[in-house]
Design a protein around this motif. Structure first.
Motif, PDB file in Angstrom:
ATOM      1  N   GLY A 370      26.937  26.382   9.009  1.00  0.00           N
ATOM      2  CA  GLY A 370      26.099  27.323   8.943  1.00  0.00           C
ATOM      3  C   GLY A 370      24.685  27.248   9.961  1.00  0.00           C
ATOM      4  O   GLY A 370      23.904  28.000   9.552  1.00  0.00           O
ATOM      5  N   ASP A 371      25.491  26.424  10.974  1.00  0.00           N
ATOM      6  CA  ASP A 371      24.680  26.574  11.685  1.00  0.00           C
ATOM      7  C   ASP A 371      24.070  28.158  12.568  1.00  0.00           C
ATOM      8  O   ASP A 371      25.509  28.158  12.982  1.00  0.00           O
ATOM      9  N   VAL A 372      23.022  28.509  12.184  1.00  0.00           N
ATOM     10  CA  VAL A 372      22.729  30.039  13.190  1.00  0.00           C
ATOM     11  C   VAL A 372      22.709  29.725  14.916  1.00  0.00           C
ATOM     12  O   VAL A 372      23.256  30.637  15.237  1.00  0.00           O
ATOM     13  N   ASP A 373      21.911  29.263  15.211  1.00  0.00           N
ATOM     14  CA  ASP A 373      22.659  28.543  16.161  1.00  0.00           C
ATOM     15  C   ASP A 373      23.438  28.258  17.063  1.00  0.00           C
ATOM     16  O   ASP A 373      23.635  29.310  18.333  1.00  0.00           O
ATOM     17  N   ALA A 374      24.277  28.114  16.695  1.00  0.00           N
ATOM     18  CA  ALA A 374      25.899  28.415  16.873  1.00  0.00           C
ATOM     19  C   ALA A 374      26.937  29.610  17.132  1.00  0.00           C
ATOM     20  O   ALA A 374      27.194  29.894  18.199  1.00  0.00           O
ATOM     21  N   LEU A 375      26.053  30.559  16.057  1.00  0.00           N
ATOM     22  CA  LEU A 375      26.836  31.891  15.808  1.00  0.00           C
ATOM     23  C   LEU A 375      25.951  32.292  16.730  1.00  0.00           C
ATOM     24  O   LEU A 375      27.283  33.113  17.063  1.00  0.00           O
ATOM     25  N   VAL A 376      24.701  32.182  17.103  1.00  0.00           N
ATOM     26  CA  VAL A 376      24.141  32.568  18.256  1.00  0.00           C
ATOM     27  C   VAL A 376      25.314  32.489  19.752  1.00  0.00           C
ATOM     28  O   VAL A 376      25.764  32.793  20.797  1.00  0.00           O
ATOM     29  N   SER A 377      25.311  31.299  19.827  1.00  0.00           N
ATOM     30  CA  SER A 377      25.954  30.402  21.190  1.00  0.00           C
ATOM     31  C   SER A 377      27.181  31.202  21.222  1.00  0.00           C
ATOM     32  O   SER A 377      27.527  31.466  22.720  1.00  0.00           O
ATOM     33  N   LEU A 378      27.961  30.926  19.404  1.00  0.00           N
ATOM     34  CA  LEU A 378      29.490  30.623  19.687  1.00  0.00           C
ATOM     35  C   LEU A 378      29.870  33.002  20.088  1.00  0.00           C
ATOM     36  O   LEU A 378      30.515  33.213  21.099  1.00  0.00           O
ATOM     37  N   GLY A 379      29.025  33.354  20.322  1.00  0.00           N
ATOM     38  CA  GLY A 379      28.971  34.749  20.216  1.00  0.00           C
ATOM     39  C   GLY A 379      28.651  35.102  22.082  1.00  0.00           C
ATOM     40  O   GLY A 379      29.193  36.179  22.664  1.00  0.00           O
ATOM     41  N   TRP A 395      27.003  37.430  15.643  1.00  0.00           N
ATOM     42  CA  TRP A 395      25.413  37.605  16.149  1.00  0.00           C
ATOM     43  C   TRP A 395      25.011  38.814  14.323  1.00  0.00           C
ATOM     44  O   TRP A 395      23.733  38.443  14.351  1.00  0.00           O
ATOM     45  N   ARG A 396      25.354  38.971  13.942  1.00  0.00           N
ATOM     46  CA  ARG A 396      24.589  39.740  12.812  1.00  0.00           C
ATOM     47  C   ARG A 396      24.140  39.287  12.288  1.00  0.00           C
ATOM     48  O   ARG A 396      23.650  39.473  10.596  1.00  0.00           O
ATOM     49  N   ARG A 397      25.906  37.841  11.288  1.00  0.00           N
ATOM     50  CA  ARG A 397      24.888  36.940  10.654  1.00  0.00           C
ATOM     51  C   ARG A 397      24.024  36.125  10.336  1.00  0.00           C
ATOM     52  O   ARG A 397      23.189  35.985  10.394  1.00  0.00           O
ATOM     53  N   ALA A 398      23.707  35.630  12.532  1.00  0.00           N
ATOM     54  CA  ALA A 398      22.188  34.723  12.957  1.00  0.00           C
ATOM     55  C   ALA A 398      21.373  35.988  12.342  1.00  0.00           C
ATOM     56  O   ALA A 398      20.165  35.426  12.131  1.00  0.00           O
ATOM     57  N   ALA A 399      21.434  36.955  12.940  1.00  0.00           N
ATOM     58  CA  ALA A 399      20.419  38.238  12.976  1.00  0.00           C
ATOM     59  C   ALA A 399      19.704  38.181  11.098  1.00  0.00           C
ATOM     60  O   ALA A 399      18.921  38.335  11.069  1.00  0.00           O
ATOM     61  N   GLN A 400      20.882  38.231  10.371  1.00  0.00           N
ATOM     62  CA  GLN A 400      20.454  38.373   9.010  1.00  0.00           C
ATOM     63  C   GLN A 400      19.757  37.768   8.156  1.00  0.00           C
ATOM     64  O   GLN A 400      19.308  37.658   6.727  1.00  0.00           O
ATOM     65  N   GLY A 402      17.585  35.796  10.445  1.00  0.00           N
ATOM     66  CA  GLY A 402      15.815  36.167  11.153  1.00  0.00           C
ATOM     67  C   GLY A 402      16.247  35.243  12.708  1.00  0.00           C
ATOM     68  O   GLY A 402      15.129  35.612  12.869  1.00  0.00           O
ATOM     69  N   HIS A 403      17.235  35.139  12.710  1.00  0.00           N
ATOM     70  CA  HIS A 403      17.685  35.008  14.178  1.00  0.00           C
ATOM     71  C   HIS A 403      16.955  35.606  15.524  1.00  0.00           C
ATOM     72  O   HIS A 403      17.927  36.918  15.227  1.00  0.00           O
ATOM     73  N   ALA A 404      15.903  35.802  16.241  1.00  0.00           N
ATOM     74  CA  ALA A 404      15.411  36.444  16.730  1.00  0.00           C
ATOM     75  C   ALA A 404      16.295  36.548  18.066  1.00  0.00           C
ATOM     76  O   ALA A 404      16.542  38.116  18.243  1.00  0.00           O
ATOM     77  N   ALA A 405      16.330  36.305  19.010  1.00  0.00           N
ATOM     78  CA  ALA A 405      17.853  36.459  19.793  1.00  0.00           C
ATOM     79  C   ALA A 405      19.054  37.345  19.188  1.00  0.00           C
ATOM     80  O   ALA A 405      19.890  37.647  19.766  1.00  0.00           O
ATOM     81  N   ALA A 406      19.228  37.012  18.208  1.00  0.00           N
ATOM     82  CA  ALA A 406      20.473  36.993  17.840  1.00  0.00           C
ATOM     83  C   ALA A 406      20.283  38.584  17.086  1.00  0.00           C
ATOM     84  O   ALA A 406      21.550  39.472  17.443  1.00  0.00           O
TER      85      ALA A 406
END
Length: 490
Positions: A370-379, A395-400, A402-406
């Motif tokens: 569930g780590d959001v930053d990892a979703l961005v990095s993996l993407g 990225w969609r999961r992280a964006a949902q 609230g992750h701005a970079a995602a």
């Protein structure tokens, strides 16, 4: 139910069968010892004394029956003792009602004994009032809808600011995001728990009127009741005890009221008394102030006490200093404790060392946790391989969440496959500086000119991600293949 009933144990006979004709204590003396000091006595002996009219034996016997689950019979004996004037019987009867959730009825039993000066009854009365108030608030507020996805740990502050330990990823200011310094917290209190509810729960664990945790809880309840004189007295007694837990809570109250600068001396006192969460929080505040040597000292004290977030923060500090071996050791300690942020940061460090395959493995594990930053990095890694289809759902999961970079990365992926309308909707949620708000898209399709206008401000201001997205948008007419290559990872 037995929390107010259980008395401290002491030495004494286990069978309690001595009678007046024996060389040991009499039956009534054994009842007195059980009533006053919690010394052991058999249920048969307590029953015999109760049936003979010993009021304290009625209470002791009722408590024994209640602890054994025979509540109906227990209440009968306790009511008889209460009618004969025994205060402990009233407290136990009130406790039974408190356990049933009948807070008002519990107060009715506790109040007269508390007003007579009984310490245990006074604490029980405060608890009943607090729980009743909490129940009334809960009844007045509808419960929130359950989240569709788990949120990141509230102790995480997300990506580091510019110049921190974050890595660069495709079209992202810090896509391989670092789980940076985690804020201070307290494991024993729920985030949704009010101060009054916490204080009432703290009283449940302590019935000793001289215990510093009781002093602190009574101070909180006194504030809730508006009795400031009592609150000051209780707070002073709690603070003077030097108890690390009490010092930590007082420091957190000061932090919330006055801010970090005013709270730091109080936090240091709690940290120096050995409280791991206080040591961690002091480390965070010192690191933010640039006092990295002192911050490291407090982080190391906290990790020695098993504070997992301090492993992550110490790793960030060491990595910023260039000590990659030290940082890796701290991240792996966090990983051993199951910390997803440690997994993400370990992936970032391995990527820095050129081991992309190992980095991806740790990012996947962190993302699964569930780590959001990892979703961005993996993407970002998938996008570098031109696997935009695989990167988009991450990225969609992280964006949902609230992750701005995602969100900006997702905009890029959507534009590449021609989903301009959705890209524009996501773009409007990205927190980027703009010269003027973009107009709403027309009903017949996305307003790509508006999207370009939205991006042009930050692009002119030097935002490479916005510039890349704008270049990609300019090339949409010829198809996704003519967009820019992903920015390589750092």
């Amino acid at each position: 139910m037995s929390r107010w009933w259980r008395r401290r144990k002491g030495p004494g006979s286990d069978d309690g069968r001595a009678t007046r004709g024996s060389t040991g204590p009499t039956r009534d003396e054994l009842v007195e010892a059980a009533y006053t000091y919690g010394l052991p006595i058999t249920e048969d002996l307590a029953r015999q004394a109760a049936e003979a009219g010993n009021v304290k034996a009625m209470t002791v016997y009722g408590i024994s029956l209640g602890n054994g689950g025979a509540l109906t019979e227990a209440e009968e004996w306790l009511q008889r003792a209460r009618a004969a004037g025994d205060p402990m019987a009233s407290v136990v009867l009130g406790t039974i009602r408190l356990d049933r959730g009948d807070h008002a009825e519990a107060e009715r039993y506790f109040r007269p004994v508390a007003e007579a000066g009984n310490v245990m009854a006074r604490q029980a009365l405060e608890e009943a009032r607090a729980l009743r108030a909490a129940a009334e608030r809960a009844a007045a507020v509808a419960p929130p809808a359950p989240a569709t996805e788990s949120a990141p740990s509230p102790d995480r502050t997300g990506p580091l600011p510019a110049g921190g330990a974050a890595e660069t990823s495709p079209l992202s200011a810090g896509g391989a995001a670092e789980n940076g310094p985690a804020g201070g917290g307290h494991a024993s209190a729920s985030a949704s728990e009010s101060a009054v509810e916490w204080a009432a729960r703290l009283l449940l664990a302590n019935t000793d009127d001289s215990h510093p945790h009781v002093h602190l809880a009574m101070a909180v309840l006194s504030v809730h009741e508006g009795d400031w004189n009592s609150a000051r007295t209780y707070f002073a007694a709690a603070r003077d005890s030097g108890d690390p837990e009490v010092l930590h809570w007082i420091a957190l109250m000061r932090l919330a009221e006055y801010g970090p600068e005013e709270a730091l001396p109080s936090l240091r006192r709690a940290a120096d008394a050995g409280h791991p969460a206080a040591q961690h929080t002091v480390g965070v505040l010192l690191a933010e102030a640039g006092e990295t040597a002192e911050a490291e000292r407090y982080y190391r004290l906290a990790v020695a006490a098993g504070h997992v977030d301090s492993h992550v923060n110490l790793g960030v500090l060491l990595r910023q200093r260039g000590d990659l071996d030290g940082a890796e050791a701290q991240y792996r300690r966090a990983v051993e404790a199951g910390d997803a942020g440690g997994m993400n940061n370990l992936g970032n460090l391995l990527r820095q060392r050129g081991d992309t395959a190992a980095a991806e493995e740790w990012w996947r594990r962190a993302a699964d946790e569930g780590d959001v930053d990892a979703l961005v990095s993996l993407g970002a890694v998938l996008a570098e391989r031109d696997d935009w289809e695989g990167a988009e759902p991450l990225w969609r999961r992280a964006a949902q969440q609230g992750h701005a970079a995602a969100r900006l990365n997702l905009v890029t992926a959507l534009i590449r496959r021609g989903a301009g309308a959705e890209a524009e909707q996501w773009l409007r949620t990205v927190d980027l500086p703009v010269e003027a708000p973009a107009p709403a898209p027309p009903s017949d399709g996305p307003d790509l000119a508006a999207v370009a206008a939205w991006l042009s401000g930050p692009a002119r201001a030097g935002d490479d991600d916005a510039r890349a997205a704008l270049d990609l948008l300019d090339g949409t007419g010829a198809g996704p293949e003519e967009g820019p290559d992903p920015v390589p990872g750092g």
